[in-house]
Design a protein around this motif. Structure first.
Motif, PDB file in Angstrom:
ATOM      1  N   GLY B  21       0.821  -1.212   0.000  1.00 25.06           N
ATOM      2  CA  GLY B  21       0.000   0.000   0.000  1.00 25.06           C
ATOM      3  C   GLY B  21       0.848   1.252   0.000  1.00 25.06           C
ATOM      4  N   ILE B  22       1.916   1.261   0.817  1.00 18.73           N
ATOM      5  CA  ILE B  22       2.810   2.428   0.849  1.00 18.73           C
ATOM      6  C   ILE B  22       3.496   2.600  -0.500  1.00 18.73           C
ATOM      7  N   LEU B  26       3.271   5.981  -2.772  1.00 22.61           N
ATOM      8  CA  LEU B  26       4.448   6.791  -3.105  1.00 22.61           C
ATOM      9  C   LEU B  26       4.720   6.817  -4.602  1.00 22.61           C
ATOM     10  N   ASN B  27       4.285   5.769  -5.355  1.00 27.83           N
ATOM     11  CA  ASN B  27       4.464   5.762  -6.798  1.00 27.83           C
ATOM     12  C   ASN B  27       3.211   6.224  -7.529  1.00 27.83           C
ATOM     13  N   GLY B  28       2.321   6.949  -6.812  1.00 29.70           N
ATOM     14  CA  GLY B  28       1.032   7.291  -7.405  1.00 29.70           C
ATOM     15  C   GLY B  28       1.130   8.161  -8.627  1.00 29.70           C
ATOM     16  N   ILE B  42      -4.051  -0.329   2.641  1.00 31.03           N
ATOM     17  CA  ILE B  42      -3.661  -0.294   4.046  1.00 31.03           C
ATOM     18  C   ILE B  42      -4.881  -0.479   4.946  1.00 31.03           C
ATOM     19  N   GLY B  43      -6.024   0.135   4.543  1.00 34.00           N
ATOM     20  CA  GLY B  43      -7.239  -0.034   5.326  1.00 34.00           C
ATOM     21  C   GLY B  43      -7.703  -1.482   5.350  1.00 34.00           C
ATOM     22  N   ILE B 121      -3.997  12.059   0.720  1.00 36.49           N
ATOM     23  CA  ILE B 121      -5.190  11.287   0.374  1.00 36.49           C
ATOM     24  C   ILE B 121      -5.098   9.884   0.963  1.00 36.49           C
ATOM     25  N   GLY B 122      -3.886   9.302   0.952  1.00 33.80           N
ATOM     26  CA  GLY B 122      -3.717   7.964   1.511  1.00 33.80           C
ATOM     27  C   GLY B 122      -4.052   7.913   2.987  1.00 33.80           C
TER      28      GLY B 122
END
Lengths: 79, 142
Positions: B21-22, B26-28, B42-43, B121-122
């Protein structure tokens, strides 16, 4: 070949959507709905939109299925 | 759930799901995905932890207070970063003209403020999903 695979996926989507509606066991219906979401993610991938496919796999198959499992655990299992 | 297999597999899998998820967050700005999909991942890992180890153990990992703070903090970070554009004389969410570093195209540190917005947003999506699930699970059966 890829068209045949596409048709197969769409037929599976229609069948699983009908199965969700017909199933009396709500927990089974939730799992079938998760399979529907995974197939939908593959269809999005074949339509060349990997962003939507990733979101569908995370939201449709993950969050929605777990929320429905929590809902079934709070209410009755059989319709 | 008192199954040794489910507990062990969950304990092994949850860090990898959160790591992915991270990575997606970070690569969004240079690959598919982004703040919404990564925050949802992550949720989901925290929801899995709640289902297996119970609400009490999950409350220790992600309390109500932390949920309130991160849910309000994520959107506040977004608004502050967006307001930099107004302060510097442009529109809301002005990117490169507001002085954000451009970086090298295709590298991880590029795109001006977009990675910072993805992180905001994450955080917001993660806390929203886990708060939604905890609120539904904790409610007394009628």
């Amino acid at each position: 070949m890829i068209e045949f695979f596409n048709v197969l996926l769409v037929i599976f989507l229609i069948l699983s959507a009908l199965a969700v509606e017909r199933t009396k066991d709500l927990l089974s219906a939730v799992i079938i709905f998760g399979a529907y979401s995974f197939m939908m993610a593959v269809v999005w991938l074949l339509l060349r939109s990997p962003d939507v496919a990733l979101t569908e796999a995370a939201i449709g198959a993950g969050v929605t299925t777990l929320l429905f499992v929590g809902l079934v655990s709070r209410t009755r299992r059989w319709e | 759930m008192n199954d040794i297999i489910v507990k062990t597999v969950t304990r092994i899998m949850v860090p990898f799901i959160q790591m992915y998820g991270i990575f997606v967050i970070l690569n969004g700005h240079i690959s598919p995905g982004g703040g919404f999909a990564g925050g949802a991942l992550i949720g989901v890992s925290l929801i899995l932890y709640t289902l297996v180890f119970g609400v009490g153990a999950a409350e220790k990992k992600f309390s109500h207070r932390l949920g309130d703070l991160s849910e309000s903090g994520g959107i506040l970070i977004y608004l502050v970063i967006g307001s930099v554009g107004i302060v510097s004389g442009g529109y809301f969410l002005t990117n490169l003209d507001a002085g954000f570093l451009k970086g090298e195209a295709g590298a991880l540190l590029s795109g001006g403020m977009i990675p910072l917005l993805m992180v905001a947003i994450g955080i917001k999506v993660t806390s929203t999903i886990i708060t939604l699930f905890h609120a539904m699970i904790e409610e007394d059966p009628s």
